[in-house]
Design a protein around this motif. Structure first.
Motif, short mmCIF file in Angstrom:
data_model
loop_
_atom_site.label_atom_id
_atom_site.label_comp_id
_atom_site.label_asym_id
_atom_site.label_seq_id
_atom_site.Cartn_x
_atom_site.Cartn_y
_atom_site.Cartn_z
N GLU A 103 3.51 -1.35 3.97
CA GLU A 103 3.08 0.01 3.62
C GLU A 103 4.33 0.82 3.34
O GLU A 103 5.26 0.83 4.15
N LEU A 104 4.36 1.50 2.19
CA LEU A 104 5.54 2.30 1.83
C LEU A 104 5.17 3.74 1.51
O LEU A 104 4.11 4.01 0.93
N SER A 105 6.07 4.64 1.87
CA SER A 105 5.94 6.07 1.57
C SER A 105 7.15 6.46 0.73
O SER A 105 8.23 5.89 0.88
N ILE A 106 6.98 7.46 -0.14
CA ILE A 106 8.14 7.91 -0.93
C ILE A 106 8.79 9.15 -0.32
O ILE A 106 9.78 9.65 -0.86
N GLY A 107 8.27 9.66 0.79
CA GLY A 107 8.91 10.82 1.41
C GLY A 107 7.98 11.46 2.42
O GLY A 107 6.78 11.20 2.42
N ASP A 108 8.54 12.32 3.25
CA ASP A 108 7.75 12.94 4.32
C ASP A 108 7.00 14.17 3.83
O ASP A 108 7.24 15.29 4.29
N TYR A 109 6.13 13.94 2.87
CA TYR A 109 5.23 14.98 2.36
C TYR A 109 3.98 14.25 1.91
O TYR A 109 4.04 13.05 1.64
N VAL A 110 2.87 14.96 1.83
CA VAL A 110 1.62 14.28 1.49
C VAL A 110 1.18 14.68 0.08
O VAL A 110 1.04 15.87 -0.23
N LEU A 111 0.98 13.68 -0.76
CA LEU A 111 0.49 13.91 -2.12
C LEU A 111 -1.01 13.66 -2.14
O LEU A 111 -1.59 13.19 -1.17
N THR A 112 -1.66 13.96 -3.28
CA THR A 112 -3.12 13.81 -3.34
C THR A 112 -3.54 12.35 -3.43
O THR A 112 -4.70 12.02 -3.25
N GLY A 113 -2.60 11.47 -3.75
CA GLY A 113 -2.94 10.06 -3.83
C GLY A 113 -1.70 9.21 -4.00
O GLY A 113 -0.59 9.73 -4.11
N GLY A 114 -1.89 7.89 -4.02
CA GLY A 114 -0.76 6.97 -4.11
C GLY A 114 -0.30 6.69 -5.54
O GLY A 114 0.62 5.89 -5.74
N GLU A 115 -0.93 7.35 -6.54
CA GLU A 115 -0.57 7.04 -7.93
C GLU A 115 0.86 7.49 -8.27
O GLU A 115 1.64 6.69 -8.81
N LEU A 116 1.18 8.75 -7.97
CA LEU A 116 2.56 9.20 -8.26
C LEU A 116 3.57 8.37 -7.47
O LEU A 116 4.57 7.92 -8.04
N PRO A 117 3.34 8.11 -6.17
CA PRO A 117 4.27 7.23 -5.45
C PRO A 117 4.40 5.84 -6.09
O PRO A 117 5.49 5.28 -6.16
N ALA A 118 3.30 5.28 -6.61
CA ALA A 118 3.38 3.96 -7.25
C ALA A 118 4.26 4.04 -8.50
O ALA A 118 5.07 3.15 -8.76
N LEU A 178 0.86 -1.19 0.00
CA LEU A 178 0.00 0.00 0.00
C LEU A 178 0.89 1.24 0.00
O LEU A 178 1.79 1.35 0.84
N LEU A 179 0.67 2.15 -0.96
CA LEU A 179 1.40 3.42 -0.97
C LEU A 179 0.64 4.40 -0.10
O LEU A 179 -0.51 4.72 -0.36
N THR A 180 1.29 4.86 0.95
CA THR A 180 0.66 5.76 1.91
C THR A 180 1.73 6.59 2.61
O THR A 180 2.84 6.08 2.88
N PRO A 181 1.42 7.88 2.93
CA PRO A 181 2.44 8.69 3.61
C PRO A 181 2.78 8.17 5.01
O PRO A 181 3.78 8.58 5.59
N ARG A 182 1.99 7.23 5.55
CA ARG A 182 2.33 6.71 6.88
C ARG A 182 3.19 5.44 6.80
O ARG A 182 3.50 4.81 7.81
N1 ADE Z 1 0.12 9.06 -0.73
C1 ADE Z 1 0.10 10.38 -0.45
N2 ADE Z 1 1.31 10.83 -0.13
C2 ADE Z 1 2.15 9.75 -0.21
C3 ADE Z 1 3.54 9.57 0.00
N3 ADE Z 1 4.34 10.56 0.38
N4 ADE Z 1 4.06 8.33 -0.17
C4 ADE Z 1 3.26 7.32 -0.54
N5 ADE Z 1 1.95 7.43 -0.74
C5 ADE Z 1 1.39 8.64 -0.58
#
Ligand code: ADE
Length: 229
Positions: free
Chosen positions: A127-142, A84-88
């Motif tokens: 669960e993986l995040s691409i960085g300590d910032y929040v994007l509008t969704g997990g598509e760009l991180p994927a 799951l791509l998520t900022p957490r």
């Molecule tokens: N979805 C929103 N922000 C994200 C992030 N930084 N990494 C992964 N998924 C995210």
């Protein structure tokens, strides 16, 4: 490697997956990328995939039902690594990318809105995040994950060496690169790169990497040679 992506916005992936190195990797049969629209798996007539959060609060939460059904249809009971791509999530590092590049199959789930129903975590391995910032969704991180992992799949890059030479692969930032002409608008390529002494060039590049890292990301120097992430 086969990667399936579960998303509410499959069209976002079109340009990225049909260009450049990812395109070539698929043509070479090294990578198989398929997107699946979670909305196609909703069991309500309005194709609603999100709802209000229990307990109140801003935003909408992605519903468990379409995600479970989509995951089951794609996974087909096979053992697959599900992310799951998520900022957490835990941070995606070069070490993690190299590890993932050894997998045969992965399923990426792109979160959206204010989050995903927590019960979805029972069908997720990591669960993986691409960085300590929040994007509008997990598509760009994927897309970032697919691109970054693909570079470590043997044969994807032109020369095996290049994935190892770049910034971060040895814990340092990359040294400066130049190409022809030797003089451009009065700026000359460093003499040492032009005279061809391999050992001297290696030494110069190492020093430049050190200097650049000290200037841009000093925290990385403390980790250099200790841990690899
Ligand atoms: N979805 C929103 N922000 C994200 C992030 N930084 N990494 C992964 N998924 C995210």
């Amino acid at each position: 490697m086969k990667i399936d992506i579960l998303t509410l916005f499959p069209e976002m992936f079109e340009g990225v997956f049909s260009s450049s190195i990812l395109k070539r990797a698929q043509e070479k049969g090294l990578l198989q990328l398929t997107t699946h629209n979670i909305r196609d798996y909703t069991d309500n007539k309005h194709k609603k995939a999100d709802d209000y959060p229990f307990g109140g609060g801003a935003g909408m939460v992605m519903m468990a039902q379409p995600i479970f059904d989509c995951m089951e249809a794609v996974q087909q009971g096979e053992p697959v690594h599900r992310i799951l791509l998520t900022p957490r999530g835990k941070l995606l590092t070069p070490k993690k990318a190299r590890e993932l590049a050894k997998m045969d199959r992965m399923i990426l789930l792109c979160g959206h809105y204010e989050g995903v129903d927590e019960r979805v975590s029972t069908i997720i391995d990591e669960e993986l995040s691409i960085g300590d910032y929040v994007l509008t969704g997990g598509e760009l991180p994927a897309m970032v994950l697919v691109d970054c992992v693909s570079r470590f799949i043997p044969g994807v890059l032109g020369s095996e060496q290049s994935a190892e030479d770049e910034s971060h692969s040895n814990g340092l930032l990359e040294y400066p690169q130049y190409t022809r002409p030797a003089v451009f608008r009065g700026m000359e390529v460093p003499e040492i790169l032009q005279n061809g002494y391999h050992a001297k060039i290696e030494q110069w590049r190492y020093e430049q990497s050190m200097q650049k890292t000290k200037e841009m990301r000093p925290v990385l120097l403390g980790r250099f040679g200790k841990i690899e992430d």
